[in-house]
Design a protein around this motif. Structure first.
Motif, mmCIF file in Angstrom:
data_model
loop_
_atom_site.group_PDB
_atom_site.id
_atom_site.type_symbol
_atom_site.label_atom_id
_atom_site.label_comp_id
_atom_site.label_asym_id
_atom_site.label_seq_id
_atom_site.Cartn_x
_atom_site.Cartn_y
_atom_site.Cartn_z
ATOM 1 N N ARG A 24 3.179 -2.276 -3.254
ATOM 2 C CA ARG A 24 1.952 -2.278 -4.065
ATOM 3 C C ARG A 24 0.721 -2.030 -3.194
ATOM 4 N NH1 ARG A 24 2.524 -3.684 -9.223
ATOM 5 N NH2 ARG A 24 4.404 -4.820 -9.860
ATOM 6 N N SER A 25 0.725 -2.584 -1.994
ATOM 7 C CA SER A 25 -0.434 -2.413 -1.121
ATOM 8 C C SER A 25 -0.581 -0.965 -0.660
ATOM 9 C CB SER A 25 -0.335 -3.348 0.092
ATOM 10 O OG SER A 25 0.566 -2.862 1.070
ATOM 11 N N ILE A 26 0.522 -0.237 -0.615
ATOM 12 C CA ILE A 26 0.488 1.175 -0.213
ATOM 13 C C ILE A 26 0.170 2.069 -1.408
ATOM 14 C CG2 ILE A 26 1.883 3.086 0.664
ATOM 15 C CD1 ILE A 26 3.468 0.893 2.265
ATOM 16 N N LEU A 27 0.919 1.890 -2.481
ATOM 17 C CA LEU A 27 0.742 2.731 -3.662
ATOM 18 C C LEU A 27 -0.617 2.510 -4.319
ATOM 19 C CD1 LEU A 27 4.330 2.218 -5.101
ATOM 20 C CD2 LEU A 27 3.459 4.290 -3.996
ATOM 21 N N GLY A 28 -1.199 1.343 -4.117
ATOM 22 C CA GLY A 28 -2.502 1.029 -4.699
ATOM 23 C C GLY A 28 -3.682 1.340 -3.794
ATOM 24 N N GLN A 29 -3.475 2.113 -2.739
ATOM 25 C CA GLN A 29 -4.563 2.458 -1.824
ATOM 26 C C GLN A 29 -5.675 3.239 -2.531
ATOM 27 O OE1 GLN A 29 -5.018 2.029 1.903
ATOM 28 N NE2 GLN A 29 -3.819 0.312 1.105
ATOM 29 N N SER A 94 8.013 -3.169 6.357
ATOM 30 C CA SER A 94 8.230 -3.467 4.944
ATOM 31 C C SER A 94 8.045 -4.936 4.575
ATOM 32 C CB SER A 94 9.627 -3.007 4.519
ATOM 33 O OG SER A 94 10.610 -3.503 5.406
ATOM 34 N N ASP A 95 7.779 -5.799 5.533
ATOM 35 C CA ASP A 95 7.431 -7.182 5.199
ATOM 36 C C ASP A 95 5.942 -7.455 5.417
ATOM 37 O OD1 ASP A 95 7.687 -6.924 7.930
ATOM 38 O OD2 ASP A 95 8.765 -8.796 8.239
ATOM 39 N N ASP A 96 5.173 -6.407 5.717
ATOM 40 C CA ASP A 96 3.733 -6.523 5.899
ATOM 41 C C ASP A 96 3.015 -5.883 4.714
ATOM 42 O OD1 ASP A 96 4.362 -7.652 8.336
ATOM 43 O OD2 ASP A 96 4.017 -5.814 9.467
ATOM 44 N N TRP A 97 1.681 -5.947 4.709
ATOM 45 C CA TRP A 97 0.935 -5.288 3.647
ATOM 46 C C TRP A 97 -0.439 -4.852 4.160
ATOM 47 C CZ3 TRP A 97 1.539 -10.558 3.980
ATOM 48 C CH2 TRP A 97 0.408 -11.367 3.833
ATOM 49 N N LEU A 98 -1.063 -3.939 3.411
ATOM 50 C CA LEU A 98 -2.315 -3.316 3.810
ATOM 51 C C LEU A 98 -3.486 -3.803 2.975
ATOM 52 C CD1 LEU A 98 -1.190 0.432 4.005
ATOM 53 C CD2 LEU A 98 -1.233 -1.232 5.882
ATOM 54 N N GLU A 99 -4.667 -3.743 3.553
ATOM 55 C CA GLU A 99 -5.886 -3.869 2.780
ATOM 56 C C GLU A 99 -6.003 -2.649 1.860
ATOM 57 O OE1 GLU A 99 -8.695 -6.301 2.794
ATOM 58 O OE2 GLU A 99 -6.843 -7.348 3.330
ATOM 59 N N PRO A 100 -6.605 -2.798 0.676
ATOM 60 C CA PRO A 100 -6.629 -1.701 -0.292
ATOM 61 C C PRO A 100 -7.256 -0.403 0.227
ATOM 62 C CG PRO A 100 -7.276 -3.750 -1.337
ATOM 63 C CD PRO A 100 -7.198 -4.034 0.126
ATOM 64 N N ASP A 101 -8.218 -0.507 1.134
ATOM 65 C CA ASP A 101 -8.906 0.687 1.629
ATOM 66 C C ASP A 101 -8.496 1.051 3.051
ATOM 67 O OD1 ASP A 101 -10.052 -1.520 2.820
ATOM 68 O OD2 ASP A 101 -12.128 -0.844 2.563
ATOM 69 N N ALA A 102 -7.323 0.599 3.492
ATOM 70 C CA ALA A 102 -6.896 0.826 4.875
ATOM 71 C C ALA A 102 -6.833 2.312 5.211
ATOM 72 C CB ALA A 102 -5.540 0.167 5.118
ATOM 73 N N ALA A 103 -6.124 3.090 4.403
ATOM 74 C CA ALA A 103 -5.982 4.516 4.692
ATOM 75 C C ALA A 103 -7.327 5.227 4.657
ATOM 76 C CB ALA A 103 -5.011 5.153 3.705
ATOM 77 N N GLU A 104 -8.154 4.880 3.669
ATOM 78 C CA GLU A 104 -9.469 5.510 3.547
ATOM 79 C C GLU A 104 -10.322 5.258 4.789
ATOM 80 O OE1 GLU A 104 -13.339 5.411 0.521
ATOM 81 O OE2 GLU A 104 -11.481 4.369 -0.013
ATOM 82 N N ARG A 105 -10.331 4.026 5.262
ATOM 83 C CA ARG A 105 -11.137 3.691 6.446
ATOM 84 C C ARG A 105 -10.603 4.384 7.699
ATOM 85 N NH1 ARG A 105 -14.469 -0.918 6.974
ATOM 86 N NH2 ARG A 105 -15.021 -1.900 4.990
ATOM 87 N N LEU A 106 -9.285 4.463 7.839
ATOM 88 C CA LEU A 106 -8.702 5.084 9.025
ATOM 89 C C LEU A 106 -8.957 6.589 9.046
ATOM 90 C CD1 LEU A 106 -5.430 2.996 9.113
ATOM 91 C CD2 LEU A 106 -7.139 3.076 10.947
ATOM 92 N N VAL A 107 -8.828 7.222 7.891
ATOM 93 C CA VAL A 107 -9.135 8.654 7.809
ATOM 94 C C VAL A 107 -10.600 8.900 8.149
ATOM 95 C CG1 VAL A 107 -9.385 10.612 6.236
ATOM 96 C CG2 VAL A 107 -7.304 9.238 6.176
ATOM 97 N N GLU A 108 -11.490 8.090 7.577
ATOM 98 C CA GLU A 108 -12.917 8.255 7.848
ATOM 99 C C GLU A 108 -13.207 8.126 9.340
ATOM 100 O OE1 GLU A 108 -16.870 7.432 8.831
ATOM 101 O OE2 GLU A 108 -15.332 5.877 8.954
ATOM 102 N N ALA A 109 -12.574 7.132 9.991
ATOM 103 C CA ALA A 109 -12.794 6.932 11.426
ATOM 104 C C ALA A 109 -12.263 8.107 12.234
ATOM 105 C CB ALA A 109 -12.119 5.635 11.873
ATOM 106 N N ALA A 110 -11.099 8.623 11.858
ATOM 107 C CA ALA A 110 -10.514 9.747 12.581
ATOM 108 C C ALA A 110 -11.377 10.997 12.457
ATOM 109 C CB ALA A 110 -9.107 10.021 12.064
ATOM 110 N N ILE A 204 -4.527 -4.578 8.314
ATOM 111 C CA ILE A 204 -3.099 -4.816 8.141
ATOM 112 C C ILE A 204 -2.818 -6.301 8.192
ATOM 113 C CG2 ILE A 204 -0.810 -4.386 9.139
ATOM 114 C CD1 ILE A 204 -2.564 -1.901 10.489
ATOM 115 N N HIS A 205 -1.901 -6.756 7.363
ATOM 116 C CA HIS A 205 -1.455 -8.143 7.366
ATOM 117 C C HIS A 205 -0.036 -8.180 7.932
ATOM 118 C CE1 HIS A 205 -4.785 -9.697 4.815
ATOM 119 N NE2 HIS A 205 -4.811 -8.427 4.430
#
Length: 283
Positions: A24-29, A94-110, A204-205
């Motif tokens: 859910r944390s990935i698909l809901g990014q 697969s036992d961890d989870w992401l903040e909802p905007d993790a991918a967005e923030r990482l792309v922006e930083a890159a 990341i959690h």
């Protein structure tokens, strides 16, 4: 901001208690351009059934399922990389989870820094409490320092907090065992990066309470698998090995002496290159 495709790779084995939260944390990014790659590493439980139910709730997502026989975490990660088509890669356990905007923030930083490797902060999760943790600040000029610290517990080797261009993985040596496989991947990633950026935001959690995790394997077995992984890097790696060879030999020789001295026969250079350590140990 442009939206380059990001491949998120999730190896799955024995995580039926955790995969729903992870998925859910990935698909809901918040970031739209995701390729979500879930690698079924021959899991014997209901993890894939649970995942399938969650995926149904996100029909707009590009989801790729890779099924393979159980072969361990490093090769599950690599199977995901072989299936990936994104410009950037994220690894998620697969036992961890992401903040909802993790991918967005990482792309922006890159994109903002033009870095091909971005690393971020993370939360260590201990059930009832969370602890913020982070890596030191490094630039591309500090690559050698960072790489060496991976082998003396002075830096984190985790690949799941390193957001990288997929091109950095091309032709990479893949370790055999689960123990410290992240360090082997990270050594090569750091060496290959032409520009490095730190994002001082916890995205990341990292769950520390999973009793089925590989970190719960007996200490001696962990140390020997770790030693074999890094010694195999010495044998099969590229120019990055010259930077960390002394650190690898020192770490592996200590573990071989304590837990399995047959490694000195299996890797003859280990005895040849660690005479001071062996004399100090009385070997």
């Amino acid at each position: 901001m442009s939206t380059p495709l990001v491949s998120v790779i999730v190896p799955i084995y024995g995580v039926e208690a955790y995969i729903e939260q992870c998925a859910r944390s990935i698909l809901g990014q918040t970031y739209p351009a995701l390729e979500c790659i879930f690698v079924n590493d021959g899991t014997p439980d209901r993890s894939m059934d649970i995942l399938a139910e969650v995926v149904k709730e996100f029909p707009e997502r590009n989801v790729v399922i890779v099924n393979k026989e159980n072969g361990g975490l490093p090769h599950a990660r690599w199977s995901g990389l072989e299936a990936a088509t994104g410009e950037y890669v994220m690894h998620v356990d697969s036992d961890d989870w992401l903040e909802p905007d993790a991918a967005e923030r990482l792309v922006e930083a890159a994109l903002r820094t033009e870095a091909d490797l971005v690393y971020c902060d993370f939360w260590k999760e201990y059930g009832s409490r969370s602890k913020l943790d982070h890596e030191r600040a490094y630039t591309v000029e500090d690559k050698a320092v960072w790489m060496k610290r991976l082998y003396n517990d002075g830096a984190y080797g985790y690949v799941w907090c390193k957001f990288a261009k997929r091109s950095l993985y091309e032709g990479m040596f893949v370790p055999r065992f689960n123990m410290h496989e992240d360090i082997v991947f990270s050594t090569q990633l750091i060496w290959r990066a032409s520009r490095i950026a730190q994002l001082s935001v916890p995205l990341i959690h990292y769950r520390r309470t999973n009793r089925t995790s590989a970190t719960r394997v007996a200490r001696g077995k962990r140390r020997i698998q770790s030693a074999r992984n890094i010694l195999d890097l010495c044998v099969n790696g590229g120019p990055e090995v010259a930077v960390v060879r002394k650190e690898i030999v020192r770490k592996a020789a200590w573990n071989a002496f304590r837990y399995d001295r047959s490694l000195f026969d299996e890797y003859p250079f280990l005895r040849e290159e660690a005479p001071l350590i062996l004399r100090w140990l009385g070997a």
